[in-house]
Write an enzyme that holds these catalytic residues in place. Structure first.
Site, mmCIF file in Angstrom:
data_model
loop_
_atom_site.group_PDB
_atom_site.id
_atom_site.type_symbol
_atom_site.label_atom_id
_atom_site.label_comp_id
_atom_site.label_asym_id
_atom_site.label_seq_id
_atom_site.Cartn_x
_atom_site.Cartn_y
_atom_site.Cartn_z
ATOM 1 C CD GLU A 21 -4.207 -9.009 3.499
ATOM 2 O OE1 GLU A 21 -3.377 -8.797 4.163
ATOM 3 O OE2 GLU A 21 -3.367 -9.329 2.310
ATOM 4 N N GLY A 26 2.718 -3.336 8.244
ATOM 5 C CA GLY A 26 2.903 -3.225 9.965
ATOM 6 C C GLY A 26 4.231 -3.894 10.234
ATOM 7 C CB THR A 74 -0.544 0.054 1.621
ATOM 8 O OG1 THR A 74 -1.576 -1.380 1.316
ATOM 9 C CG2 THR A 74 -1.359 1.718 0.794
HETATM 10 C C1 LIG Z 1 -0.596 -10.769 9.837
HETATM 11 C C2 LIG Z 1 -1.841 -10.791 8.645
HETATM 12 C C3 LIG Z 1 -2.128 -9.331 9.227
HETATM 13 C C4 LIG Z 1 -2.560 -8.251 7.920
HETATM 14 C C5 LIG Z 1 -2.047 -6.534 7.852
HETATM 15 C C6 LIG Z 1 -2.688 -6.113 6.288
HETATM 16 C C7 LIG Z 1 -1.956 -6.417 5.549
HETATM 17 C C8 LIG Z 1 -2.944 -5.902 4.243
HETATM 18 O O1 LIG Z 1 -3.666 -5.128 3.772
HETATM 19 S S1 LIG Z 1 -1.698 -6.134 3.001
HETATM 20 C C9 LIG Z 1 -2.376 -5.197 1.376
HETATM 21 C C10 LIG Z 1 -3.645 -5.963 1.491
HETATM 22 N N1 LIG Z 1 -4.268 -4.731 -0.331
HETATM 23 C C11 LIG Z 1 -4.785 -5.088 -1.144
HETATM 24 O O2 LIG Z 1 -6.136 -5.969 -0.965
HETATM 25 C C12 LIG Z 1 -5.202 -4.729 -1.901
HETATM 26 C C13 LIG Z 1 -6.833 -4.518 -2.670
HETATM 27 N N2 LIG Z 1 -7.198 -5.017 -3.641
HETATM 28 C C14 LIG Z 1 -6.605 -6.167 -5.002
HETATM 29 O O3 LIG Z 1 -6.823 -6.938 -3.967
HETATM 30 C C15 LIG Z 1 -6.572 -5.698 -6.470
HETATM 31 O O4 LIG Z 1 -6.695 -4.239 -7.367
HETATM 32 C C16 LIG Z 1 -8.402 -6.196 -6.821
HETATM 33 C C17 LIG Z 1 -8.453 -7.723 -6.914
HETATM 34 C C18 LIG Z 1 -9.432 -5.214 -6.084
HETATM 35 C C19 LIG Z 1 -8.461 -5.525 -8.419
HETATM 36 O O5 LIG Z 1 -7.141 -5.770 -9.235
HETATM 37 P P1 LIG Z 1 -6.537 -6.074 -10.685
HETATM 38 O O6 LIG Z 1 -5.914 -6.478 -10.863
HETATM 39 O O7 LIG Z 1 -7.324 -4.772 -11.178
HETATM 40 O O8 LIG Z 1 -7.635 -6.585 -11.262
HETATM 41 P P2 LIG Z 1 -9.565 -6.856 -11.738
HETATM 42 O O9 LIG Z 1 -9.080 -5.975 -12.740
HETATM 43 O O10 LIG Z 1 -10.069 -5.933 -10.906
HETATM 44 O O11 LIG Z 1 -9.614 -8.443 -12.283
HETATM 45 C C20 LIG Z 1 -8.465 -9.791 -12.676
HETATM 46 C C21 LIG Z 1 -8.684 -10.390 -13.268
HETATM 47 O O12 LIG Z 1 -7.748 -11.004 -11.843
HETATM 48 C C22 LIG Z 1 -8.765 -11.769 -11.269
HETATM 49 N N3 LIG Z 1 -7.663 -11.651 -8.869
HETATM 50 C C23 LIG Z 1 -7.676 -10.108 -8.545
HETATM 51 N N4 LIG Z 1 -7.506 -10.710 -7.921
HETATM 52 C C24 LIG Z 1 -6.977 -11.988 -7.859
HETATM 53 C C25 LIG Z 1 -6.558 -13.153 -6.751
HETATM 54 N N5 LIG Z 1 -5.759 -12.593 -5.711
HETATM 55 N N6 LIG Z 1 -6.376 -14.413 -6.986
HETATM 56 C C26 LIG Z 1 -6.325 -14.256 -8.628
HETATM 57 N N7 LIG Z 1 -7.503 -14.080 -9.527
HETATM 58 C C27 LIG Z 1 -7.491 -12.314 -8.947
HETATM 59 C C28 LIG Z 1 -10.438 -11.033 -10.808
HETATM 60 O O13 LIG Z 1 -10.908 -11.734 -11.070
HETATM 61 C C29 LIG Z 1 -10.067 -11.237 -12.561
HETATM 62 O O14 LIG Z 1 -10.274 -12.425 -13.366
HETATM 63 P P3 LIG Z 1 -11.276 -12.569 -14.612
HETATM 64 O O15 LIG Z 1 -9.969 -11.291 -15.743
HETATM 65 O O16 LIG Z 1 -10.880 -13.605 -14.804
HETATM 66 O O17 LIG Z 1 -12.494 -11.985 -14.121
HETATM 67 C C1 LIG Z 2 -4.398 -1.295 10.556
HETATM 68 C C2 LIG Z 2 -3.740 -1.577 8.552
HETATM 69 C C3 LIG Z 2 -3.339 -2.911 9.198
HETATM 70 C C4 LIG Z 2 -2.450 -2.718 6.964
HETATM 71 N N1 LIG Z 2 -1.308 -3.350 7.052
HETATM 72 C C5 LIG Z 2 -0.520 -3.153 6.110
HETATM 73 C C6 LIG Z 2 0.382 -3.661 6.116
HETATM 74 O O1 LIG Z 2 1.346 -4.502 6.026
HETATM 75 N N2 LIG Z 2 0.566 -3.776 4.361
HETATM 76 C C7 LIG Z 2 0.677 -3.674 3.397
HETATM 77 O O2 LIG Z 2 0.645 -3.170 2.352
HETATM 78 N N3 LIG Z 2 -1.064 -2.401 3.845
HETATM 79 C C8 LIG Z 2 -1.641 -2.194 4.618
HETATM 80 N N4 LIG Z 2 -2.639 -2.172 5.397
HETATM 81 C C9 LIG Z 2 -3.360 -1.066 3.964
HETATM 82 C C10 LIG Z 2 -4.747 -1.548 3.922
HETATM 83 O O3 LIG Z 2 -4.422 -2.839 2.953
HETATM 84 C C11 LIG Z 2 -5.414 -1.169 2.674
HETATM 85 O O4 LIG Z 2 -5.570 0.370 3.315
HETATM 86 C C12 LIG Z 2 -6.103 -1.031 2.298
HETATM 87 O O5 LIG Z 2 -6.616 -2.193 0.783
HETATM 88 C C13 LIG Z 2 -7.512 -0.759 1.508
HETATM 89 O O6 LIG Z 2 -7.271 0.172 0.933
HETATM 90 P P1 LIG Z 2 -7.321 1.948 0.735
HETATM 91 O O7 LIG Z 2 -7.030 2.783 1.959
HETATM 92 O O8 LIG Z 2 -6.508 2.243 0.034
HETATM 93 O O9 LIG Z 2 -9.004 2.465 0.899
HETATM 94 P P2 LIG Z 2 -9.517 2.671 -0.689
HETATM 95 O O10 LIG Z 2 -9.756 2.059 -1.843
HETATM 96 O O11 LIG Z 2 -9.568 4.071 -0.930
HETATM 97 O O12 LIG Z 2 -10.907 2.388 -0.030
HETATM 98 C C14 LIG Z 2 -12.598 3.898 0.453
HETATM 99 C C15 LIG Z 2 -12.829 3.742 -0.182
HETATM 100 O O13 LIG Z 2 -13.540 3.409 -1.549
HETATM 101 C C16 LIG Z 2 -14.458 2.774 -1.786
HETATM 102 N N5 LIG Z 2 -14.099 1.790 -2.867
HETATM 103 C C17 LIG Z 2 -12.570 2.203 -3.555
HETATM 104 N N6 LIG Z 2 -12.311 1.103 -4.697
HETATM 105 C C18 LIG Z 2 -13.991 0.813 -4.843
HETATM 106 C C19 LIG Z 2 -13.918 0.613 -5.998
HETATM 107 N N7 LIG Z 2 -13.254 -0.257 -7.082
HETATM 108 N N8 LIG Z 2 -15.539 -0.127 -6.115
HETATM 109 C C20 LIG Z 2 -16.125 0.334 -5.203
HETATM 110 N N9 LIG Z 2 -15.908 1.333 -4.045
HETATM 111 C C21 LIG Z 2 -14.536 1.512 -4.002
HETATM 112 C C22 LIG Z 2 -13.845 1.790 -0.526
HETATM 113 O O14 LIG Z 2 -15.082 0.817 -0.455
HETATM 114 C C23 LIG Z 2 -14.133 2.997 0.370
HETATM 115 O O15 LIG Z 2 -15.071 2.384 0.782
HETATM 116 C C24 LIG Z 2 -3.398 -1.804 6.076
HETATM 117 C C25 LIG Z 2 -4.494 -1.213 7.335
HETATM 118 C C26 LIG Z 2 -4.524 -1.192 7.943
HETATM 119 C C27 LIG Z 2 -5.836 -0.079 7.862
#
Ligand SMILES: CCCCCCCC(=O)SCCNC(=O)CCNC(=O)[C@H](O)C(C)(C)COP(=O)(O)OP(=O)(O)OC[C@H]1O[C@@H](n2cnc3c(N)ncnc32)[C@H](O)[C@@H]1OP(=O)(O)O
Ligand SMILES: Cc1cc2nc3c(=O)[nH]c(=O)nc-3n(C[C@H](O)[C@H](O)[C@H](O)COP(=O)(O)OP(=O)(O)OC[C@H]3O[C@@H](n4cnc5c(N)ncnc54)[C@H](O)[C@@H]3O)c2cc1C
Length: 662
Positions: free
Chosen positions: A424, A181, A142
């Site tokens: 996530e 984190g 992120t």
């Molecule tokens: C110990 C634990 C503590 C945890 C602390 C927290 C840690 C974190 O937060 S880490 C950061 C996490 N960040 C996220 O989760 C980010 C969320 N965003 C995403 O995953 C992507 O941007 C997402 C899925 C919304 C869109 O991805 P994008 O590449 O634009 O895909 P999109 O164009 O929508 O879709 C393309 C294709 O990929 C597929 N796809 C997307 N994600 C995945 C995946 N993960 N696996 C398999 N296929 C996938 C879609 O289903 C789609 O398939 P199709 O074309 O066949 O319909």
């Molecule tokens: C406690 C905590 C720990 C974290 N740890 C990690 C970490 O270890 N590593 C890491 O990389 N990240 C980490 N993150 C970040 C986290 O993964 C992101 O905050 C998360 O993926 C959401 O993304 P954003 O903050 O950009 O939200 P945004 O995408 O800006 O969301 C804001 C609003 O926009 C809406 N929105 C956005 N896109 C769309 C769409 N396509 N369609 C409709 N609505 C939409 C959402 O629904 C939401 O209401 C952490 C966050 C927190 C709070």
């Protein structure tokens, strides 16, 4: 030792089933329960892990204490020879008493990403030092500007063939990594997600192992700006961090190359699927489902035990004040959540098994089930975290004023859990990912393809064409779980169809695919929600068939019925509109729910006891096993830092001088 509270003793005597039998079932077997307890008692009886209440500490002290515990934990796990991931998890969650900690990202995402995305040679290089905590890492994806839309991340990794290095840069303010984190102060490495450029071409997001601090001094390396992002709603033990990279060079071997590769001359070899880079997120989403179950079951344990010892108001004139658990309204708040906690426990186990089964296939080179795994993990993560998040607050308020005290444990559970709705993968965004899969499946089924897995119900679309309610027998038998599962299935099928038709309708107005999607988002999210709800009800019902103990079977059957019927009342519009339910049936359901509350009442305490949270892990004066709530609240309050002196210094500094002036 104070005696057990008599109310809570009576509750336990009145239960109709054996708590231990149910605990064994939740753990998997009696042997597993024994081993889990053995591991927990290693921690609880360890003087190094005596727990000071973090609510009486500053943030820096909390971070310090957490790092200390984590370091000792790693040593002790080695000494005890605990290496099974599940057993490490039992040990770890007991050490940190449910709080997040600075090594979470190292253990949960850094090591996982190495295991799943490093080539065999890279594993040889990096895994052992990481396992031995010489390398401490995080997962830095992120950025300030983007969390959700990761295709637009701005950090770049540009290959320089002359030195065979990648050069990493965060070129803008919005490209600064933000949130990971353990990044701020703890980690010396990060897995950085960056846009790969080689031979002048961008190939999208790839993962790189980037050293960020000196292995000897722990000072940030040249070109690296790193720090803590400041206090948050919770997560106080965790140093979520920022990271700015300026011309940071890393060897070619530091790009994770199990799937995609960059050769020494800079040529690029494509991965078999470009979504494999997203694999670690799928893993954590799958695991979060189990976390929803734990947060909710802990909250229910606290609220239900407290409701058994708390007496308030008058139910019948002249009689003693009843336990608040005797109020129907209180039961109606808590028992559906208790049922959901059980449901999510089973769904969590299913999600974990499914993840491991399908990644097994992926490791064999079969990627065919990846889309379903992604859709299921994304949807169930969102569905269960939303319910649990709201449920924790209901539990807190069900404890009245005392629920607002930190010593109830509920505020900490809430602030620790609530970011699962965001991290996530933000929940709405995850629901839309699941919807994308559902709509695709719907179209495939219409074209005559035979679907399998959780979406196979979409094969039956022809049979699902709406019919007037009057012309067919009532679909739902509200006393029969199988019939309720069927109703949820038909509701899901209906809502997927509604979403698909909305898309179609929008497209017919000849707007773009993307605008049609945006204009149908409400229907799409609802379709995913209905799909997940069906999966949960289905899995709960399926679990019942595995239970041989009749007393346990009976009480879980009651909970499953309550879960299903309560869900129908919350979404009655859908069921009525789809013709799956008649209006008179709706009031029958309310009556049936009331009867189920009465059935559950004598087993409520035993049902939360079966989750088997020891007092140390529950960390709640209201949820204590012995029910001695008031005594321990009084003891806790006396330890408040404000009570260290009888007269606080502010009295001498401000109040006293003020008095002499007035
Ligand atoms: C110990 C634990 C503590 C945890 C602390 C927290 C840690 C974190 O937060 S880490 C950061 C996490 N960040 C996220 O989760 C980010 C969320 N965003 C995403 O995953 C992507 O941007 C997402 C899925 C919304 C869109 O991805 P994008 O590449 O634009 O895909 P999109 O164009 O929508 O879709 C393309 C294709 O990929 C597929 N796809 C997307 N994600 C995945 C995946 N993960 N696996 C398999 N296929 C996938 C879609 O289903 C789609 O398939 P199709 O074309 O066949 O319909
Ligand atoms: C406690 C905590 C720990 C974290 N740890 C990690 C970490 O270890 N590593 C890491 O990389 N990240 C980490 N993150 C970040 C986290 O993964 C992101 O905050 C998360 O993926 C959401 O993304 P954003 O903050 O950009 O939200 P945004 O995408 O800006 O969301 C804001 C609003 O926009 C809406 N929105 C956005 N896109 C769309 C769409 N396509 N369609 C409709 N609505 C939409 C959402 O629904 C939401 O209401 C952490 C966050 C927190 C709070």
């Amino acid at each position: 030792l104070a005696a057990m509270n008599p109310d809570i003793c009576r509750e336990r005597e009145n239960a109709t089933f054996n708590t231990e039998t149910l605990t064994n079932m939740l753990d998997g077997s009696a042997e597993k329960t024994r081993r889990r307890r053995e591991i927990e008692s290693l921690v609880i009886n360890d003087p190094d892990f005596q727990h000071d209440d973090p609510n009486f500490m500053s943030r820096s002290e909390r971070y310090d204490a957490a790092v200390k515990k984590s370091s000792q934990m790693i040593m002790k796990l080695r000494d005890y020879g605990i290496s099974d991931p599940e057993e490490i998890y039992f040990y770890k969650r007991c050490v940190h008493r449910g709080f997040s900690e600075p090594l979470d990202l190292h253990l949960g995402m850094f090591l996982t990403t190495l295991l799943n995305q490093a080539s065999p040679t890279q594993l040889d290089t990096f895994f052992t030092p990481a396992w031995n905590l010489e390398i401490v890492g995080t997962y830095a994806q992120t950025e300030l500007g983007h969390g959700t839309h990761i295709r637009k991340l701005e950090t770049t990794a540009t290959y320089d063939p002359s030195t065979q290095e990648f050069v990493l840069n965060c070129p803008t303010v919005s490209s600064i990594k933000w949130w990971p984190g353990g990044l701020g102060k703890t980690s010396n490495h990060a897995i950085v997600l960056a846009q790969l450029y080689t031979l002048g071409k961008c190939h999208g997001l790839h993962a790189f192992i980037v050293p960020i601090r000196c292995m000897k001094t722990h000072q940030p390396l040249p070109g690296v700006t790193v720090g803590d992002i400041g206090p948050k709603f919770g997560f106080e033990e965790v140093d979520n961090g920022y990271l700015k990279l300026e011309n940071v060079r890393i060897p070619r071997e530091n790009m994770l190359m199990k799937y995609a590769q960059v050769e020494p001359d800079g040529s690029y070899l494509k991965p078999p699927s470009d979504k494999l880079t997203y694999g670690t997120m799928v893993f954590i989403r799958a695991m979060i489902v189990g976390e929803s179950a734990r947060a909710l079951s802990k909250s229910c344990t606290i609220a239900i035990r407290y409701s058994a010892v708390r007496h308030q108001s008058e139910l019948r004139p002249g009689e003693p004040e009843p336990q608040i658990l005797d109020y129907q309204a209180q039961q109606y708040k808590l028992f559906p959540l208790l049922a959901a906690a059980y449901a999510f426990t089973f769904v969590g186990q299913y999600m974990s098994d499914t993840y491991h089964r399908i990644t097994g296939h992926i490791n064999q080179g079969d990627f065919s089930q990846l889309p379903e795994l992604h859709a299921l993990a994304a949807g169930l993560k969102a569905f269960t975290t939303w319910t649990a998040n709201a449920g924790i607050e209901v539990c807190r308020m069900a404890c009245g004023g005392h629920g607002y005290l930190c010593c109830s444990g509920l505020p900490d559970i809430y602030v620790t859990f609530t970011p699962t709705c965001t991290y996530e993968g933000e929940n709405t965004v995850m629901m839309l990912q699941t919807a994308r899969f559902l709509v695709k499946c719907y179209r495939q089924a219409r074209e005559g393809q035979q679907l399998s897995g959780t979406v196979s119900y979409l094969n039956e679309q022809q049979r699902l064409q709406p019919q007037p309610v009057s012309s067919r027998p009532t679909v739902v038998n509200i006393n029969d779980l199988a019939s309720l599962v069927e109703a949820y299935k038909l509701r899901a099928a209906k809502l997927v169809e509604v979403a698909a038709k909305s898309l179609q309708g929008e497209l017919q107005r000849s707007i773009s695919q993307e605008d049609a999607w945006n204009n149908s988002s409400i229907e799409l999210v609802r379709a995913s929600d209905a799909h997940c709800h069906y999966v949960v009800v289905e899995l709960f019902a399926a679990k019942l068939s595995e239970i041989s103990d009749t007393a346990v079977h009976s009480v879980l059957n009651t909970l499953a019925l309550l879960y299903a019927l309560h869900g129908i009342t919350l979404n009655s519009g859908d069921f009525l509109q789809a013709g799956l339910l008649s209006v008179p049936q709706l009031s029958q359901i309310t009556q049936r729910i009331k009867a189920l509350l009465v059935e559950i009442r004598p087993n409520a305490v035993a049902l939360v006891d079966s989750f088997d949270y020891n007092d140390e892990m529950l960390n709640s004066v209201l949820g204590r096993y012995d029910g001695n709530v008031y005594e321990s609240m009084f003891e806790w309050a006396k330890r408040s830092p404000l009570n260290r002196t009888e007269v606080h210094e502010s009295y001498y500094k401000y109040m006293k001088p003020l008095r002499s002036k007035l």
